[in-house]
Design a protein around this motif. Sequence first.
Motif, short mmCIF file in Angstrom:
data_model
loop_
_atom_site.label_atom_id
_atom_site.label_comp_id
_atom_site.label_asym_id
_atom_site.label_seq_id
_atom_site.Cartn_x
_atom_site.Cartn_y
_atom_site.Cartn_z
N LYS A 241 3.95 40.16 -5.81
CA LYS A 241 5.02 40.97 -6.37
C LYS A 241 4.68 41.40 -7.79
CE LYS A 241 8.68 38.73 -3.66
NZ LYS A 241 9.98 38.00 -3.73
N ASN A 242 5.18 42.58 -8.17
CA ASN A 242 4.99 43.08 -9.53
C ASN A 242 6.01 42.42 -10.47
OD1 ASN A 242 3.04 44.71 -8.46
ND2 ASN A 242 4.20 46.62 -8.66
N VAL A 243 5.52 41.69 -11.44
CA VAL A 243 6.38 41.03 -12.42
C VAL A 243 6.32 41.83 -13.71
CG1 VAL A 243 6.82 38.93 -13.73
CG2 VAL A 243 5.99 38.79 -11.36
N PRO A 244 7.44 42.41 -14.14
CA PRO A 244 7.42 43.26 -15.35
C PRO A 244 7.05 42.47 -16.60
CG PRO A 244 9.43 43.61 -14.08
CD PRO A 244 8.77 42.40 -13.51
N VAL A 245 6.35 43.16 -17.51
CA VAL A 245 6.02 42.63 -18.83
C VAL A 245 6.60 43.59 -19.85
CG1 VAL A 245 4.16 42.05 -20.44
CG2 VAL A 245 3.92 41.50 -17.99
N LYS A 246 7.29 43.08 -20.84
CA LYS A 246 7.90 43.93 -21.85
C LYS A 246 6.83 44.56 -22.75
CE LYS A 246 12.41 41.65 -22.14
NZ LYS A 246 13.38 40.97 -23.05
N GLY A 247 7.04 45.82 -23.09
CA GLY A 247 6.11 46.52 -23.97
C GLY A 247 6.39 47.99 -23.97
N GLY A 248 5.58 48.74 -24.71
CA GLY A 248 5.77 50.17 -24.77
C GLY A 248 4.74 50.83 -25.65
N PHE A 249 4.98 52.12 -25.97
CA PHE A 249 4.08 52.88 -26.83
C PHE A 249 4.33 52.55 -28.30
CE2 PHE A 249 4.17 55.92 -23.18
CZ PHE A 249 2.80 56.00 -22.97
N GLN A 250 3.27 52.73 -29.07
CA GLN A 250 3.40 52.73 -30.52
C GLN A 250 2.40 53.74 -31.08
OE1 GLN A 250 2.25 49.12 -32.51
NE2 GLN A 250 0.39 48.83 -31.28
N VAL A 251 2.78 54.44 -32.15
CA VAL A 251 1.89 55.39 -32.79
C VAL A 251 1.18 54.66 -33.93
CG1 VAL A 251 1.74 57.55 -34.08
CG2 VAL A 251 3.37 57.34 -32.18
N LEU A 252 -0.16 54.68 -33.88
CA LEU A 252 -0.94 53.99 -34.90
C LEU A 252 -1.09 54.87 -36.13
CD1 LEU A 252 -3.70 52.29 -32.73
CD2 LEU A 252 -1.53 51.35 -33.51
N LYS A 253 -1.64 56.05 -35.93
CA LYS A 253 -1.80 57.00 -37.03
C LYS A 253 -2.15 58.35 -36.44
CE LYS A 253 -6.68 55.73 -37.59
NZ LYS A 253 -7.74 55.32 -38.54
N GLY A 254 -1.72 59.41 -37.09
CA GLY A 254 -2.08 60.76 -36.68
C GLY A 254 -1.83 61.00 -35.21
N ASN A 255 -2.93 61.29 -34.47
CA ASN A 255 -2.83 61.59 -33.05
C ASN A 255 -3.32 60.44 -32.18
OD1 ASN A 255 -5.53 61.71 -33.60
ND2 ASN A 255 -5.89 63.70 -32.60
N ILE A 256 -3.22 59.22 -32.67
CA ILE A 256 -3.67 58.04 -31.92
C ILE A 256 -2.47 57.15 -31.62
CG2 ILE A 256 -5.11 55.97 -31.96
CD1 ILE A 256 -7.07 57.44 -33.72
N ALA A 257 -2.36 56.74 -30.36
CA ALA A 257 -1.29 55.84 -29.93
C ALA A 257 -1.89 54.64 -29.22
CB ALA A 257 -0.33 56.57 -29.00
N SER A 258 -1.10 53.60 -29.12
CA SER A 258 -1.52 52.39 -28.43
C SER A 258 -0.31 51.78 -27.75
CB SER A 258 -2.17 51.41 -29.41
OG SER A 258 -2.69 50.29 -28.72
N PHE A 259 -0.42 50.51 -27.34
CA PHE A 259 0.66 49.84 -26.63
C PHE A 259 1.05 48.57 -27.36
CE2 PHE A 259 -1.92 52.02 -23.40
CZ PHE A 259 -0.96 52.86 -22.85
N THR A 260 2.34 48.29 -27.35
CA THR A 260 2.83 46.98 -27.77
C THR A 260 3.14 46.19 -26.51
OG1 THR A 260 5.13 47.73 -27.83
CG2 THR A 260 3.83 47.96 -29.85
N ILE A 261 2.66 44.98 -26.43
CA ILE A 261 2.86 44.16 -25.23
C ILE A 261 3.31 42.77 -25.66
CG2 ILE A 261 1.76 43.17 -23.17
CD1 ILE A 261 -0.20 45.52 -23.25
N GLU A 262 4.42 42.34 -25.09
CA GLU A 262 4.93 41.03 -25.43
C GLU A 262 4.23 39.96 -24.59
OE1 GLU A 262 9.18 40.87 -25.60
OE2 GLU A 262 9.34 42.79 -26.66
N LYS A 263 4.74 38.77 -24.63
CA LYS A 263 4.09 37.62 -24.00
C LYS A 263 3.86 37.83 -22.51
CE LYS A 263 4.63 32.62 -23.42
NZ LYS A 263 5.50 31.44 -23.68
N TYR A 264 2.65 37.49 -22.05
CA TYR A 264 2.31 37.56 -20.62
C TYR A 264 1.25 36.52 -20.33
CZ TYR A 264 -1.97 40.12 -21.89
OH TYR A 264 -3.17 40.49 -22.41
N ASP A 265 0.96 36.31 -19.05
CA ASP A 265 0.00 35.31 -18.61
C ASP A 265 -1.41 35.90 -18.72
OD1 ASP A 265 -1.55 33.38 -17.42
OD2 ASP A 265 -0.28 33.16 -15.64
N ARG A 266 -2.16 35.50 -19.73
CA ARG A 266 -3.49 36.06 -19.96
C ARG A 266 -4.52 35.60 -18.95
NH1 ARG A 266 -3.94 38.67 -24.84
NH2 ARG A 266 -2.11 38.52 -26.19
#
Length: 709
Positions: A241-266
């Motif tokens: 089953k797909n278990v959701p992980v909290k997170g989303g987009f974040q803008v680093l600088k200019g035209n570059i974006a990344s992801f914020t990801i909260e706690k998950y099973d590494r």
Amino acid sequence: MTTSFLRFAVTATFLFFTSAAQPQTPSSNKTQTPTQKGAQFQLSPAKTPLVFEPNRGQAASNFQWIGHGAGFRLGISNDGATLEFVDRKATPPAKPRFLNPSDLAKPQAKSKSAPSTLVKLHLSGSNGWKPAGAEPSGGISNYFIGKTSATWQTDIPQYAQVKVASVYQGIDLIFHGDESALEYDFVLAPGADPRQIQLQFEGAASLEVDKTNGDLVLATTNKTELLRHAQPKIYQVVGGKNVPVKGGFQVLKGNIASFTIEKYDRAKPLVIDPTIRFVTFLGGSDTDAANAVAVDGRGFTYVTGQTYSGNFNVVGGVIQSGRSGDSDAFVTKLGTGGNIVFSTYLGGGDNDAGYGIAVDASGVYAAGQTHSDDFPLAQALQAEKRGDGTIFVTKLSPSGNRLVYSTYLGGSNAENGGAIAIDASQSAYVAGFTTSRDFPVVHGYEYYRGAAVSGFVSKIAPNGVSLVYSTYMGGSNVDSISGIAVDSSLSAYVTGEAASNDFPYAGYQSTMFGGSPSAFLTKLSPAGDSLIYSTSLSLETTIGTAVSLDFAGNAYVAGTFCSPCESPHPDLVFVSKVSPAGKLTYSKLFSGTDGSSDGYAIATDAGGDTWVVGSTSSTTFPGAPPLTPNPTAGFLMKLDANGNGPLYTIFLGASINGVAVTKPTSTLGQIVYPTIYTAGMRYTGGKSASNQDAFVVKLDEEPVIENQP
């Protein structure tokens, strides 16, 4: 006491060959499931994945893969993915019935490619891109673009996904999607660091995370939205089953974006799944229209039309058509479940459109209009285009990857049309209208054009290299042909509109009824040099658009009644039945109490049951649920052999342009039910109703027994 009765459940599966979203109904843009007059319509849309192809010469060499989608073009190279959005408020591709034939006498300007905007996705700090196909769909693409066979590309496999392995340490990138949404997944192996991922967008002036929903918005310098990445779905698969992980987009600088990801099973894999949606980009997207449909004995569906989003090339860094014209004709074959068997593109350096299609065991026949001097030819009976726009006739091999023959057909002025039918000997019959005085005529009923615009009928030999006969069909005014059918005796039946008082009528109704123009039905002799009958069909102004036949030799004509044909008088659909002797058996009119309705195509089974399709702006079209068209609704209605009905009416999309019917042979009194195939166009949204995509719908009639007290 319990009684039982029979009603029909019509189940429809939407079959998309242009990666289009679900056809929209006229009012709410959602599929309707109406019930009326004892007919129940259960619509089951089938989603279609986006189509990806390896570049085998159909695109510029810097792209390894190309993608087909609704409203965008995608090229994947060794350093990123380029998305092109076409800013188009397109004029709908017009079938002959929409044209004023006299317009063909006017010079036509060569169209220019629509402007487009590019956004390129790079991955900063990545290990480089090595894209490869995943999940073959089983379909193929064929590109017959231009006159030089060395540039043609065939048997290109289609895939549902493109995978770029190890773009970062322990991270794969997968492109996929369905209908009008492109998705790209980052799949992280256990222990991989998601902070490696940095999305760099070339072509966007600014990035911003929408605080209301978490979307990543790309905008121009004046803050106009280019496109939107939906808030990513981030999850891990645990226990299937797909278990959701909290997170989303974040803008680093200019035209570059990344992801914020909260706690998950590494210790487990992680999937980050952004989605790009192309619903309202600058009010426009590429336009596609399905103009005709045919079906073979095994239930495979064949569609032809016009596409503005067919093949890809790069000019000045832009992914765009590799030709100077905007559009190509296409032929697409669909399996019984809606899967793409092949898509074949036909075109040259100008605009091309397919208007008619037919199929037999030896191949697929398509006809339409081309403005291209370099249209792909093979075994051509006419190797040069003499006028501005002319007819093309192409026969493809059963697999769609070879031109059995392909030819121009026209004179030194202009032609349009492309209605096509075939007989048991593999001869093709083509009809339309011409403004040329030197249209090729041989063994014909009429050897000279009587007016500025005249209809024509041409029979092409099975090998495609010669005309069996070819004839003008008209009088001293403007006349044209829009539909053709052929019976087992090799007689051709044609319908259209005649404005000439001296149109060649013969038989039951030997003069124009009174309307101008008047719909007509003409039956030619097998040799094409005489008329078996030719009759006017209306007391008032009508336009015949299509003709079909039953096994008894009755002919059925559909079209538009418009007396007078000018606003504010609404159009009506007409359906007429003509006996084997050429006598009018019935003529029916259909429309609501408001708005206009037009009949575009007709199909008849062996016993005379008839299906008519077209478009309506009426809120009260007979047999249909009440709704508000937006601005038109495509309708399908059924009549019995005596013209009674509609037995049912169903709405699909904005316009239904083609219809075909198959019905198994009954044995020992067994009741059998038909399958109906329709093709047309629907509006895709955005700021302009001219944004269009093509669709195909397969409908099955099945008996349902209900018990009632």
